[in-house]
Design an enzyme around this catalytic site. Structure first.
Site, mmCIF file in Angstrom:
data_model
loop_
_atom_site.group_PDB
_atom_site.id
_atom_site.type_symbol
_atom_site.label_atom_id
_atom_site.label_comp_id
_atom_site.label_asym_id
_atom_site.label_seq_id
_atom_site.Cartn_x
_atom_site.Cartn_y
_atom_site.Cartn_z
ATOM 1 N N ARG A 1 0.865 -1.174 0.000
ATOM 2 C CA ARG A 1 0.000 0.000 0.000
ATOM 3 C C ARG A 1 0.904 1.227 0.000
ATOM 4 N NH1 ARG A 1 -2.262 -3.452 4.050
ATOM 5 N NH2 ARG A 1 -4.353 -4.221 3.495
ATOM 6 N N LYS B 1 -2.144 -1.736 7.891
ATOM 7 C CA LYS B 1 -3.583 -1.623 8.105
ATOM 8 C C LYS B 1 -4.047 -2.674 9.104
ATOM 9 C CE LYS B 1 -7.892 -1.193 5.491
ATOM 10 N NZ LYS B 1 -8.512 -1.236 4.149
ATOM 11 N N HIS C 1 -2.529 2.071 -6.162
ATOM 12 C CA HIS C 1 -3.156 0.827 -5.709
ATOM 13 C C HIS C 1 -3.321 -0.162 -6.861
ATOM 14 C CE1 HIS C 1 -4.554 -0.629 -1.866
ATOM 15 N NE2 HIS C 1 -5.540 -1.274 -2.454
ATOM 16 N N ARG D 1 -0.585 -2.667 -6.709
ATOM 17 C CA ARG D 1 -0.838 -3.723 -5.710
ATOM 18 C C ARG D 1 -1.821 -4.757 -6.262
ATOM 19 N NH1 ARG D 1 -1.287 -4.916 0.024
ATOM 20 N NH2 ARG D 1 -3.439 -5.291 0.662
ATOM 21 N N HIS E 1 -4.540 -9.344 4.112
ATOM 22 C CA HIS E 1 -6.000 -9.330 4.183
ATOM 23 C C HIS E 1 -6.489 -10.120 5.396
ATOM 24 C CE1 HIS E 1 -6.461 -8.572 -0.437
ATOM 25 N NE2 HIS E 1 -6.243 -7.471 0.247
ATOM 26 N N TYR F 1 -9.646 -11.373 -6.687
ATOM 27 C CA TYR F 1 -8.671 -11.418 -7.774
ATOM 28 C C TYR F 1 -8.907 -12.595 -8.720
ATOM 29 C CZ TYR F 1 -6.339 -7.827 -5.088
ATOM 30 O OH TYR F 1 -6.070 -6.661 -4.415
#
Length: 347
Positions: A204, A229, A294, A297, A320, A329
């Protein structure tokens, strides 16, 4: 009647200031408005900030940018609560601004009298009328639910606050050739290294900017990403090719604390400058797509999936919480799609 009107704050109260040339007839007219007052200090007449008065004086904007005094106090308390719970500065800013939007809309209503029906009205009369996105509405819901859980006296049933229907938006992905064009666009070694490590490690923006020299483990070929995050640490592989690029970059720029520093040594590189680095690369590569950092990524994750990497490993590499986030994805990977033969080819 020739006048100018604007919103003001007078003794902690929202008012409408009305200015006009001195004229006895106009003064008598303004006095007919309920609670009209003259301010010697400001040299203006001012009236209560009501929808009727706004309409009369053609003040078009519906919302004042300032909540009520009570709202300001509650925003401060909410900010303090979020800080004490160690929410990130970005989350605190996002939630506080989201709550502010809601409290501004109901600045004439006591917070303890706000109900679940008021939230529905806000959604329809503000969010939907302004055509604001479902993701922004979701931020508002997050802020409101969190805030009203901290308020003791309230008519709000937090569990009944509904979220907008989730939008099914696929991530934007670039081809490997497009990625190569972007990474090769810069002759500036620092700029090339920044974009390259974002893609090669699936970082990120904030994760890149907060990387420190000690986070690069050249012996184990890993990058330590700390307190990202969700305040989670994780590691990601460091390719030999990237390590060689970083060593070349270090010899030239010699950062002292952060891997990529600002103009002054030891200071963090700015987000705006990083955005500019990408923008310049896109122009040089002649890529017209509205690419963001982003996208790099997203492309990293998709390219890993297409090369056969297990989805569970990709989840760990991206940091995640849920596998459902990573599974998106699978919808943009073209590996399986390319094996499907179109019936058009048989015509």
């Amino acid at each position: 009647m020739i006048w100018t009107a604007k919103l003001i704050k007078h003794r902690e109260e929202n008012r409408i200031a009305v200015q006009f040339e001195k004229n006895s007839a106009l003064i008598n007219r303004i006095k007919e408005f309920e609670d009209a007052r003259w301010s010697t200090k400001k040299s203006v007449w001012h009236l209560p900030d009501t929808h009727e008065n706004r309409d009369h004086f053609k003040i078009i904007q519906y919302e004042n940018t300032i909540p009520s005094v009570e709202g300001i106090e509650q925003m401060h308390k909410f900010n303090q609560w979020l800080s004490s719970k160690r929410y990130s500065p970005n989350t605190i800013k996002t939630y506080t601004e989201a709550l502010k939007s809601f409290l501004v809309f109901y600045r004439e209503k006591s917070i303890k009298d706000i109900t679940n029906d008021d939230i529905i009205i806000y959604n329809n009369e503000y969010l939907l009328k302004k055509k604001l996105s479902a993701s922004y509405q979701n931020q508002i819901v997050n802020a409101i639910k969190l805030y009203f859980r901290t308020v003791q006296e309230t008519k709000i049933d937090v569990e009944k606050i509904h979220r907008p229907k989730r939008e099914k938006i696929l991530p934007n992905v670039l081809s490997k050739q497009e990625i190569k064009s972007i990474l090769d666009a810069h002759s500036n070694l620092k700029h090339k290294a920044m974009l390259s490590i974002i893609y090669s490690c699936g970082l990120r923006r904030s994760e890149l900017l907060n990387l420190k020299l000690i986070d690069i483990d050249s012996k184990r070929y890993i990058v330590n990403i700390r307190q990202a995050k969700g305040k989670k640490d994780r590691i990601t592989p460091l390719s030999l090719k990237i390590l060689e690029l970083l060593r070349e970059y270090y010899k030239v720029h010699k950062p002292v604390k952060y891997l990529f520093e600002g103009i002054e040594l030891g200071t963090i590189y700015s987000e705006q400058s990083l955005q500019s680095v990408l923008k310049q690369a896109l122009e040089k590569a002649k890529i017209k797509k509205p690419v963001t950092l982003h996208w790099l990524r997203h492309s990293y994750a998709t390219h890993l999936l297409e090369s056969g990497t297990d989805l569970r490993y990709i989840q760990e590499l991206l940091g995640h919480n849920s596998s459902r986030t990573t599974e998106i994805y699978t919808h943009v990977s073209t590996k399986s799609l390319q094996q499907i033969k179109s019936p058009f080819d048989d015509l």
